[in-house]
Design an enzyme around this catalytic site. Structure first.
Site, mmCIF file in Angstrom:
data_model
loop_
_atom_site.group_PDB
_atom_site.id
_atom_site.type_symbol
_atom_site.label_atom_id
_atom_site.label_comp_id
_atom_site.label_asym_id
_atom_site.label_seq_id
_atom_site.Cartn_x
_atom_site.Cartn_y
_atom_site.Cartn_z
ATOM 1 N N PHE A 137 0.883 -1.223 0.013
ATOM 2 C CA PHE A 137 -0.014 0.061 0.079
ATOM 3 C C PHE A 137 0.803 1.294 0.071
ATOM 4 C CE2 PHE A 137 -4.568 0.611 1.134
ATOM 5 C CZ PHE A 137 -5.116 -0.129 0.473
ATOM 6 N N GLN A 174 -7.707 14.589 3.777
ATOM 7 C CA GLN A 174 -7.157 13.754 2.745
ATOM 8 C C GLN A 174 -8.014 13.907 1.762
ATOM 9 O OE1 GLN A 174 -6.522 9.353 3.171
ATOM 10 N NE2 GLN A 174 -4.535 10.295 3.254
ATOM 11 N N HIS A 204 -7.928 11.882 -2.163
ATOM 12 C CA HIS A 204 -7.705 10.516 -2.561
ATOM 13 C C HIS A 204 -7.422 10.834 -4.055
ATOM 14 C CE1 HIS A 204 -7.376 6.387 -3.424
ATOM 15 N NE2 HIS A 204 -7.358 5.989 -2.272
ATOM 16 N N LEU A 240 -14.698 5.828 -4.704
ATOM 17 C CA LEU A 240 -13.360 5.433 -4.702
ATOM 18 C C LEU A 240 -12.954 4.369 -5.426
ATOM 19 C CD1 LEU A 240 -10.819 5.934 -2.544
ATOM 20 C CD2 LEU A 240 -11.591 4.139 -1.503
ATOM 21 N N GLU A 252 -6.559 2.250 -3.391
ATOM 22 C CA GLU A 252 -5.342 2.052 -3.527
ATOM 23 C C GLU A 252 -4.654 0.700 -3.835
ATOM 24 O OE1 GLU A 252 -3.275 5.113 -1.002
ATOM 25 O OE2 GLU A 252 -2.021 3.453 -0.192
ATOM 26 N N ARG A 278 -0.690 9.393 -0.272
ATOM 27 C CA ARG A 278 -1.798 9.925 -1.011
ATOM 28 C C ARG A 278 -1.785 11.348 -1.128
ATOM 29 N NH1 ARG A 278 -6.430 6.448 1.801
ATOM 30 N NH2 ARG A 278 -5.908 4.416 1.156
ATOM 31 N N HIS A 290 -11.414 12.614 0.967
ATOM 32 C CA HIS A 290 -11.680 10.957 1.254
ATOM 33 C C HIS A 290 -11.679 10.845 2.787
ATOM 34 C CE1 HIS A 290 -11.107 6.803 0.733
ATOM 35 N NE2 HIS A 290 -10.119 6.792 1.492
ATOM 36 N N ARG A 308 -2.849 10.544 6.481
ATOM 37 C CA ARG A 308 -2.950 9.203 6.807
ATOM 38 C C ARG A 308 -2.462 8.343 5.598
ATOM 39 N NH1 ARG A 308 -7.073 5.079 5.425
ATOM 40 N NH2 ARG A 308 -8.294 6.471 4.485
HETATM 41 C C1 LIG Z 1 -14.946 4.567 0.199
HETATM 42 C C2 LIG Z 1 -13.724 4.428 1.378
HETATM 43 C C3 LIG Z 1 -12.921 3.552 1.327
HETATM 44 C C4 LIG Z 1 -12.116 3.442 2.401
HETATM 45 N N1 LIG Z 1 -11.141 2.381 2.514
HETATM 46 C C5 LIG Z 1 -10.523 1.999 3.491
HETATM 47 C C6 LIG Z 1 -9.374 0.918 3.519
HETATM 48 O O1 LIG Z 1 -9.382 0.396 2.750
HETATM 49 N N2 LIG Z 1 -8.661 1.063 4.347
HETATM 50 C C7 LIG Z 1 -8.695 1.908 5.554
HETATM 51 O O2 LIG Z 1 -7.925 1.793 6.674
HETATM 52 N N3 LIG Z 1 -9.626 3.051 5.466
HETATM 53 C C8 LIG Z 1 -10.462 3.146 4.512
HETATM 54 N N4 LIG Z 1 -11.231 4.057 4.442
HETATM 55 C C9 LIG Z 1 -11.459 4.667 5.800
HETATM 56 C C10 LIG Z 1 -12.384 3.927 6.767
HETATM 57 O O3 LIG Z 1 -13.240 3.182 6.259
HETATM 58 C C11 LIG Z 1 -12.897 4.928 7.970
HETATM 59 O O4 LIG Z 1 -12.254 5.750 8.318
HETATM 60 C C12 LIG Z 1 -13.753 4.243 9.062
HETATM 61 O O5 LIG Z 1 -14.193 2.945 8.372
HETATM 62 C C13 LIG Z 1 -14.642 5.080 9.747
HETATM 63 O O6 LIG Z 1 -15.101 4.091 10.862
HETATM 64 P P1 LIG Z 1 -15.948 4.740 12.200
HETATM 65 O O7 LIG Z 1 -16.256 3.858 12.843
HETATM 66 O O8 LIG Z 1 -15.125 6.061 12.639
HETATM 67 O O9 LIG Z 1 -17.136 5.587 11.568
HETATM 68 P P2 LIG Z 1 -18.249 5.044 10.192
HETATM 69 O O10 LIG Z 1 -18.164 4.126 9.791
HETATM 70 O O11 LIG Z 1 -18.023 6.374 9.372
HETATM 71 O O12 LIG Z 1 -19.547 5.235 11.289
HETATM 72 C C14 LIG Z 1 -19.968 6.541 11.827
HETATM 73 C C15 LIG Z 1 -21.276 6.157 12.360
HETATM 74 O O13 LIG Z 1 -21.534 7.247 13.130
HETATM 75 C C16 LIG Z 1 -23.243 7.416 13.059
HETATM 76 N N5 LIG Z 1 -23.482 8.778 13.079
HETATM 77 C C17 LIG Z 1 -23.193 9.945 12.617
HETATM 78 N N6 LIG Z 1 -23.555 10.954 12.956
HETATM 79 C C18 LIG Z 1 -24.669 10.532 13.895
HETATM 80 C C19 LIG Z 1 -25.889 11.367 14.831
HETATM 81 N N7 LIG Z 1 -25.906 12.662 14.646
HETATM 82 N N8 LIG Z 1 -26.611 10.455 15.255
HETATM 83 C C20 LIG Z 1 -26.512 9.106 15.221
HETATM 84 N N9 LIG Z 1 -25.644 8.324 14.784
HETATM 85 C C21 LIG Z 1 -24.646 9.218 13.795
HETATM 86 C C22 LIG Z 1 -23.548 6.957 11.539
HETATM 87 O O14 LIG Z 1 -24.835 6.372 11.607
HETATM 88 C C23 LIG Z 1 -22.664 5.687 11.427
HETATM 89 O O15 LIG Z 1 -23.185 4.518 11.943
HETATM 90 C C24 LIG Z 1 -12.294 4.236 3.659
HETATM 91 C C25 LIG Z 1 -13.238 5.316 3.378
HETATM 92 C C26 LIG Z 1 -13.804 5.469 2.492
HETATM 93 C C27 LIG Z 1 -14.923 6.542 2.310
#
Ligand SMILES: Cc1cc2nc3c(=O)[nH]c(=O)nc-3n(C[C@H](O)[C@H](O)[C@H](O)COP(=O)(O)OP(=O)(O)OC[C@H]3O[C@@H](n4cnc5c(N)ncnc54)[C@H](O)[C@@H]3O)c2cc1C
Length: 559
Positions: free
Chosen positions: A112, A225, A227, A237, A240, A271, A336, A371
């Site tokens: 990566f 960030q 991408h 997306l 990578e 990135r 991203h 990141r």
């Molecule tokens: C397309 C894409 C691909 C990615 N690929 C990778 C990868 O391959 N490897 C890697 O390391 N990272 C990757 N990332 C980054 C990574 O996926 C995220 O940073 C990570 O999954 C975030 O997880 P989280 O649990 O912090 O939040 P999230 O999974 O974003 O969850 C947020 C939660 O908060 C809740 N929420 C938000 N606001 C409220 C509110 N007001 N009231 C109630 N609930 C609320 C939502 O409902 C949701 O359940 C990628 C990101 C994207 C966008």
């Protein structure tokens, strides 16, 4: 608050400790943005050897992460994350996660960006999907209550302690109150304040905005960030992992342009480097009409593309009508990831007792100014587990208190009055404001930044903030009012936009994702420090705090 990887992982540990926790999420947990993660999760398992037969270690992982962060990451938290990584991948496996495998049966690892070893564990190119389903099934098995489609609207703060929150039940329009000894923000990033973004539409930074309003500090908000490879047209997306498997970027002259920008790492530079190079090629007229370049996978062959990158092949087919087996994919940079977020210490505690944060909404400072791919999934699961340990400890020591019936009722009443006011008034269509905001952010606070532009951007944001009170949702029904949800999100987005703008203007240097054409060099003398933003009496204050070094001294970052 949040049903993504962070929230679900924390909920499992809290339940295992016998605490009465619940997951509150504005969408069904499986619709959280974590489900969209493609490329994988980093851990120095050492299953695939590096150059010259070398074996990976947590220290190599930490070095790459810190160098990738342009030395802004806190090195104690990076050490913790990298040491915890291998057991976290194995733990997920034991919970039932399916990882892609090597011939010898061990968990496969792919190269990566910015990584010295093939370190990224993956499940084809649907890694987030697999892990989120695994954790969700475990949450169901643990019989943890889930309040889905509940939008958290405020935090309950009494005598300086966070004691619960209020939430709008989207289906009915009812306002509920939760009294609790701890609130964990696990609410994800704020990518949707930009208009070209890979993020889910729900990534509006509600947790960061609610925390700031409640008195918490936000940190390093200028580091956003971009991408390099998002699908031209929709900005979905293209992982990578494609370049990890050997795909290359080419301009309209069919030059592999990354050779000029990162002679050693080429397409697998981090990135920030690749996104800047790609944007520069496009700005200099070396991109294709409309503003994109090509990501060429054809030489990988059909078997590798279908076997290891089935998700992005399907995305290219469905959204651009292009089969990457036969044609290059048109790509352009897009927003991203949010490196900045709620300022927490190494345990995940914010400065408000009872309020914790982890995952993308937090800034525990493992990602610094940039990141590395694969480090975010890792952050969510490692710190989802560790923050739960801290919460359990604080509750057992009786450090936290929960809200009384009266203060919950008062909090509910405040939100009810506010929502009634919003629904009763008439005004301009607020979606126009949202469009304006996201355009301003992409135009003025994008990959290349400069004082005059950013100042104009900040003035525009302040104007939009004034206008929101004269706008309203057209839909006045309490039930299933998505316009109301979007309106409430926008209020927070406008505040977060200001934190990004002010932090970016004040940082007169270039570091990681924050590139200023008027200050193109990194300035360790004046800016090797975190930006912190607080709200005091309605005014936003920017100040700084030191970066924790200790493992590796800052050096020039070349790839
Ligand atoms: C397309 C894409 C691909 C990615 N690929 C990778 C990868 O391959 N490897 C890697 O390391 N990272 C990757 N990332 C980054 C990574 O996926 C995220 O940073 C990570 O999954 C975030 O997880 P989280 O649990 O912090 O939040 P999230 O999974 O974003 O969850 C947020 C939660 O908060 C809740 N929420 C938000 N606001 C409220 C509110 N007001 N009231 C109630 N609930 C609320 C939502 O409902 C949701 O359940 C990628 C990101 C994207 C966008």
């Amino acid at each position: 608050m949040g049903g993504g990887l962070t929230g679900l992982r924390a909920a499992i540990s809290l339940k295992d400790a016998g605490l009465d926790g619940a997951v509150v999420s504005k969408v069904h947990p499986l619709r959280s943005h974590s489900v969209a993660a493609q490329g994988g999760m980093n851990a120095s398992l050492g299953n695939v050897k590096g150059e010259g037969g070398t074996i990976d270690s947590w220290k190599n992982h930490a070095y790459d992460t810190i160098k990738g962060s342009d030395y802004l990451a806190d090195q104690d938290t990076v050490e913790l994350m990298c040491r915890e990584a291998p057991r976290t991948v194995i733990e997920l496996e034991h919970m039932g996660n399916v990882w892609s495998r090597l011939e010898n049966g061990k968990i496969a690892q792919r190269p990566f960006g910015g990584a010295g070893f093939p370190r990224t564990c993956y499940a084809a190119d649907r890694t987030g999907h697999n892990i989120l389903h695994t954790l969700y099934e475990n949450v169901l098995d643990h019989e943890i209550p889930i309040y889905e489609e509940f939008l958290v609207t405020s935090l309950i703060i009494e005598k300086g302690h966070c004691q619960g929150c209020t939430a709008l039940e989207i289906r009915t329009g009812d306002i509920h109150g939760f009294s609790s000894k701890a609130v964990l923000m696990a609410s994800g990033g704020f990518g949707r304040i930009f208009n070209r973004s890979t993020n889910a539409l729900i990534n509006t930074g509600d947790g960061q905005a609610l925390s700031l309003a409640a008195g918490a500090t936000l940190k390093d908000m200028e580091f956003v960030q971009f991408h390099p490879t998002t699908l031209y047209g929709t900005n979905i997306l293209i992982t990578e992992g494609a370049r990890g498997e050997g795909a290359i970027l080419t301009n309209k002259n069919q030059e592999r342009f990354m050779e000029h920008y990162a002679p050693h790492s080429i397409d697998l530079a981090p990135r920030d480097v690749v996104a800047r190079a790609t944007e520069k090629e496009i700005m200099e007229g070396k991109g294709f009409k409309g503003g994109y370049v090509h990501l060429d996978l054809r030489h990988l062959g059909k078997e590798v593309i279908i076997g290891k990158l089935p998700g992005i092949r399907k995305i290219a087919l469905d959204f651009a009508g292009i089969d990457p087996v036969k044609d290059p994919i048109p790509v352009q940079p897009g927003q991203h990831y949010s490196m900045g977020g709620i300022d927490v210490d190494i345990t995940g505690a914010s400065k408000i007792p009872g309020l914790y944060a982890a995952g993308e909404c937090a800034c525990i400072s493992v990602q610094g100014a940039n990141r590395l791919g694969g480090n975010s999934l890792l952050e969510t699961v490692v710190f989802g587990r560790l923050v739960a340990t801290k919460i359990i400890e604080d509750i057992r020591k009786d450090k936290n208190t929960n809200a009384t019936e009266k203060s919950v009722q008062n909090a509910i009443e405040r939100v009810r009055t506010k929502i009634n006011d919003i629904l009763q008034r008439d005004g301009e269509n607020f979606f126009k404001l949202r469009d304006n905001l996201t355009r301003i952010m992409s135009d003025k606070f994008g990959i290349f930044r400069e004082k005059k532009n950013m100042q104009e951007g900040l003035d525009d944001i302040k104007n939009l903030q004034k206008r929101i009170d004269h706008t309203a949702p057209k839909n006045k029904e309490p039930e299933l009012n998505q316009a109301l949800v979007k309106f409430l999100e926008l209020e927070g987005m406008l505040i977060l936009a200001e934190t990004v703008a002010k932090s970016a203007l004040a940082r007169r240097e270039s570091r990681g994702s924050h590139y200023r054409t008027d200050y193109p060099a990194r300035d360790d003398v004046n800016f090797l420090k975190h930006t912190v933003v607080d709200l005091k009496d309605g005014e936003m204050h920017v100040s700084y705090k030191p970066v924790k070094l200790g493992l590796f001294e800052p050096e020039e970052r070349v790839y």
